[in-house]
Write a protein that holds these residues in place. Structure first.
Motif, mmCIF file in Angstrom:
data_model
loop_
_atom_site.group_PDB
_atom_site.id
_atom_site.type_symbol
_atom_site.label_atom_id
_atom_site.label_comp_id
_atom_site.label_asym_id
_atom_site.label_seq_id
_atom_site.Cartn_x
_atom_site.Cartn_y
_atom_site.Cartn_z
ATOM 1 N N SER A 1 47.349 24.665 -56.374
ATOM 2 C CA SER A 1 47.220 23.384 -55.670
ATOM 3 C C SER A 1 46.947 23.634 -54.196
ATOM 4 C CB SER A 1 48.461 22.511 -55.880
ATOM 5 O OG SER A 1 49.641 23.161 -55.454
ATOM 6 N N PHE A 2 47.988 23.682 -53.369
ATOM 7 C CA PHE A 2 47.827 23.775 -51.924
ATOM 8 C C PHE A 2 47.110 25.061 -51.513
ATOM 9 C CE2 PHE A 2 51.010 20.599 -52.336
ATOM 10 C CZ PHE A 2 50.969 19.825 -51.194
ATOM 11 N N ARG A 3 46.095 24.908 -50.667
ATOM 12 C CA ARG A 3 45.383 26.027 -50.043
ATOM 13 C C ARG A 3 44.872 27.044 -51.067
ATOM 14 N NH1 ARG A 3 49.286 24.042 -47.065
ATOM 15 N NH2 ARG A 3 48.709 23.364 -44.971
ATOM 16 N N GLY A 4 44.566 26.573 -52.268
ATOM 17 C CA GLY A 4 44.015 27.441 -53.287
ATOM 18 C C GLY A 4 45.009 28.433 -53.850
ATOM 19 N N SER A 5 46.271 28.309 -53.456
ATOM 20 C CA SER A 5 47.300 29.231 -53.902
ATOM 21 C C SER A 5 48.099 28.609 -55.051
ATOM 22 C CB SER A 5 48.228 29.577 -52.728
ATOM 23 O OG SER A 5 49.118 30.599 -53.075
ATOM 24 N N VAL A 6 49.161 29.290 -55.449
ATOM 25 C CA VAL A 6 49.980 28.837 -56.579
ATOM 26 C C VAL A 6 51.304 28.290 -56.058
ATOM 27 C CG1 VAL A 6 51.195 29.554 -58.669
ATOM 28 C CG2 VAL A 6 48.927 30.472 -58.165
ATOM 29 N N GLN A 7 51.679 27.125 -56.559
ATOM 30 C CA GLN A 7 52.933 26.490 -56.180
ATOM 31 C C GLN A 7 53.713 26.087 -57.424
ATOM 32 O OE1 GLN A 7 49.980 25.643 -54.596
ATOM 33 N NE2 GLN A 7 50.612 26.848 -52.829
ATOM 34 N N VAL A 8 55.031 25.951 -57.257
ATOM 35 C CA VAL A 8 55.836 25.276 -58.265
ATOM 36 C C VAL A 8 56.007 23.838 -57.785
ATOM 37 C CG1 VAL A 8 57.009 27.316 -59.139
ATOM 38 C CG2 VAL A 8 57.989 26.102 -57.203
ATOM 39 N N LEU B 1 49.713 27.159 -65.167
ATOM 40 C CA LEU B 1 50.035 28.561 -65.394
ATOM 41 C C LEU B 1 51.298 28.671 -66.238
ATOM 42 C CD1 LEU B 1 49.285 29.994 -61.854
ATOM 43 C CD2 LEU B 1 47.817 29.985 -63.870
ATOM 44 N N GLY B 2 51.374 29.728 -67.016
ATOM 45 C CA GLY B 2 52.548 29.949 -67.846
ATOM 46 C C GLY B 2 53.802 30.107 -67.009
ATOM 47 N N PRO B 3 54.961 30.001 -67.651
ATOM 48 C CA PRO B 3 56.211 29.942 -66.893
ATOM 49 C C PRO B 3 56.708 31.267 -66.337
ATOM 50 C CG PRO B 3 56.648 29.818 -69.246
ATOM 51 C CD PRO B 3 55.155 29.765 -69.093
ATOM 52 N N ASP B 4 56.195 32.391 -66.819
ATOM 53 C CA ASP B 4 56.750 33.682 -66.420
ATOM 54 C C ASP B 4 56.191 34.098 -65.065
ATOM 55 O OD1 ASP B 4 57.792 36.187 -66.167
ATOM 56 O OD2 ASP B 4 57.079 36.939 -68.100
ATOM 57 N N LEU B 5 57.033 34.040 -64.029
ATOM 58 C CA LEU B 5 56.594 34.374 -62.681
ATOM 59 C C LEU B 5 56.163 35.831 -62.543
ATOM 60 C CD1 LEU B 5 59.348 32.493 -60.643
ATOM 61 C CD2 LEU B 5 56.894 32.016 -60.541
ATOM 62 N N ALA B 6 56.751 36.708 -63.333
ATOM 63 C CA ALA B 6 56.479 38.135 -63.197
ATOM 64 C C ALA B 6 55.502 38.655 -64.236
ATOM 65 C CB ALA B 6 57.791 38.924 -63.293
ATOM 66 N N ALA C 1 55.472 20.538 -69.975
ATOM 67 C CA ALA C 1 56.631 20.054 -69.215
ATOM 68 C C ALA C 1 56.905 18.609 -69.612
ATOM 69 C CB ALA C 1 56.362 20.142 -67.722
ATOM 70 N N PRO C 2 58.099 18.323 -70.130
ATOM 71 C CA PRO C 2 58.387 16.959 -70.613
ATOM 72 C C PRO C 2 58.144 15.867 -69.582
ATOM 73 C CG PRO C 2 60.105 18.485 -71.311
ATOM 74 C CD PRO C 2 59.226 19.241 -70.360
ATOM 75 N N GLY C 3 58.321 16.174 -68.288
ATOM 76 C CA GLY C 3 58.164 15.144 -67.276
ATOM 77 C C GLY C 3 56.751 14.966 -66.761
ATOM 78 N N ALA D 1 60.757 27.736 -67.354
ATOM 79 C CA ALA D 1 60.823 28.016 -68.789
ATOM 80 C C ALA D 1 61.164 26.776 -69.603
ATOM 81 C CB ALA D 1 61.835 29.127 -69.053
ATOM 82 N N ASP D 2 62.022 25.916 -69.067
ATOM 83 C CA ASP D 2 62.391 24.726 -69.833
ATOM 84 C C ASP D 2 61.631 23.476 -69.407
ATOM 85 O OD1 ASP D 2 63.702 23.849 -67.514
ATOM 86 O OD2 ASP D 2 65.680 24.451 -68.222
ATOM 87 N N GLY D 3 60.613 23.646 -68.568
ATOM 88 C CA GLY D 3 59.734 22.537 -68.240
ATOM 89 C C GLY D 3 60.240 21.598 -67.174
ATOM 90 N N ARG D 4 61.290 21.973 -66.452
ATOM 91 C CA ARG D 4 61.742 21.119 -65.344
ATOM 92 C C ARG D 4 60.836 21.253 -64.129
ATOM 93 N NH1 ARG D 4 66.683 23.051 -63.543
ATOM 94 N NH2 ARG D 4 66.598 24.862 -64.921
ATOM 95 N N LEU D 5 60.076 22.348 -64.063
ATOM 96 C CA LEU D 5 59.082 22.569 -63.031
ATOM 97 C C LEU D 5 57.787 23.043 -63.689
ATOM 98 C CD1 LEU D 5 61.166 24.500 -60.314
ATOM 99 C CD2 LEU D 5 60.472 22.097 -60.242
ATOM 100 N N VAL D 6 56.679 22.870 -62.989
ATOM 101 C CA VAL D 6 55.408 23.421 -63.433
ATOM 102 C C VAL D 6 54.874 24.343 -62.346
ATOM 103 C CG1 VAL D 6 54.826 21.482 -64.916
ATOM 104 C CG2 VAL D 6 54.111 21.444 -62.521
ATOM 105 N N ARG D 7 54.038 25.275 -62.770
ATOM 106 C CA ARG D 7 53.431 26.234 -61.835
ATOM 107 C C ARG D 7 51.922 26.110 -61.963
ATOM 108 N NH1 ARG D 7 52.618 32.387 -61.885
ATOM 109 N NH2 ARG D 7 52.803 32.212 -64.145
#
Length: 365
Positions: free
Chosen positions: A76-83, A175-180, A191-193, A67-73
């Protein structure tokens, strides 16, 4: 530098420390950046990350970091979703894009989208998601009025994940930040970084070194598993990148097996002393998936099927010794450690209960 000789116990003890499983990290970004990527599907990224923090907060740390951009979603790997950590995500996406799947004949014919159409289409998508998060329908609405790309509007409206993925790999969307929540798209630059997508010739060697730095002592075959099978980098490229970073590595003799380690951490490895440890991790944690379930160092043959199916591992000295699950107010363990490690297991159960917010009774099955 002369060949370094260590035991397998030393090697796994060093890796346990590097994975922040002996002394926790300061924050979620440090954990994810060390591991290179943490999977979302079929796993519990929040528990994987919080188990590795020195001062874990309540459940939801990964969600807060997104939510605060310290991670992105993203895909990537194996066509799946990662943080991923925004500072390094672009390098892995560059490697994922290396195969340029969207230029294959089957893609061009199916989507009626030539390779030289992609730059203009990508520009449209970037403009739509710049003020995101927005649903894929927002892209469909814009494309619907285009004589050139209107036929792709239904693909975004569905949405077609296969078509969306190359935009993620090229850094146009995340992808947006909301996992659910529902699927929404935004710019990774939210994401600032976010450091963008580097040139492949820069990204490739960087990702090889980062893998060895997290999963050493290791081998070129392990690198191929992580970056070749996972990101489709290609064996020829990986072999070239390995040669390019070879001067940054040191050869390690692990009980007669040749492996490699990042040279600047060689003294750390040599000074590591194996201590009895018991660690409980969620299924498909990077400890197992990073080297792969075929790696007998970490996963004995008899437990490989359980790990592949996503069972939660009980690690004893870094090796999967059994599985665990929560049933009501009890944590059930198969193949408990030897009696002299009962205290360590009880302490780990208490730690896990604290992370899950529930007092758990240890039970064997």
């Amino acid at each position: 530098m002369a060949t370094l000789r260590v035991t397998r116990g030393q090697a796994l003890a060093w890796r346990l420390g590097r994975h922040h499983l002996l002394a926790g990290a300061a924050d979620a970004t440090e954990v994810v950046r060390t591991l290179t990527a943490v999977s979302v599907f079929g796993s519990d990224p929040d528990l994987s990350v919080r188990r590795r923090l020195a001062s874990p907060g309540p459940p939801g740390e990964v969600q807060r970091a997104l939510a605060d951009g310290r991670l992105v979603r993203t895909w990537s790997f194996r066509g799946s979703v990662q943080v991923m950590a925004p500072e390094t995500a672009g390098a892995y996406l560059a490697v994922r894009s290396a195969g340029r799947q969207w230029e294959r004949k089957s893609w061009v014919e199916h989507y009626r989208l030539a390779a030289d159409d992609w730059p203009d289409l990508r520009a449209v998508v970037r403009e739509v998601v710049a003020d995101g998060p927005v649903p894929p329908q927002a892209v469909a609405d814009v494309l619907a009025g285009s004589a050139r790309f209107g036929h792709l509007a239904p693909e975004f409206a569905e949405p077609n994940h296969t078509l969306l993925k190359p935009f993620a790999w090229q850094g146009d969307i995340a992808l947006g930040p909301d996992l659910a929540g529902p699927l929404v798209l935004q710019s990774p630059s939210a994401a600032p970084g976010w450091a963008g997508i580097p040139d492949l010739d820069e990204a490739g060697p960087q990702t090889v070194l980062e893998y060895v730095d997290a999963y050493g002592p290791t081998t070129p075959d392990h690198v191929h598993y992580w970056l070749g099978e996972g990101l489709s980098a290609g064996r020829t490229r990986l072999a070239r990148w390995w040669r390019e970073v070879r001067d940054d590595l040191v050869e390690v003799d692990v009980e007669g097996e040749t492996r490699w380690h990042v040279a600047e951490r060689a003294d750390e490895l040599a000074g590591t002393r194996a201590q009895p440890t018991v660690v409980l991790l969620p299924g498909k944690d990077d400890w197992v998936m990073g080297p792969g379930t075929k790696d007998a160092w970490v996963v004995p043959d008899g437990l490989r099927t359980d790990m592949t199916r996503g069972a939660a591992p009980v690690l004893v000295d870094g090796v999967v010794a059994g599985t665990w699950r929560v049933v009501g107010d009890a944590l059930e363990v198969t193949t408990p450690p030897s009696p002299d490690l009962t205290g360590d297991l009880s302490a780990e159960v208490a730690r896990l209960g604290s992370l899950l917010g529930s007092a758990l009774e240890l039970r064997t099955r």
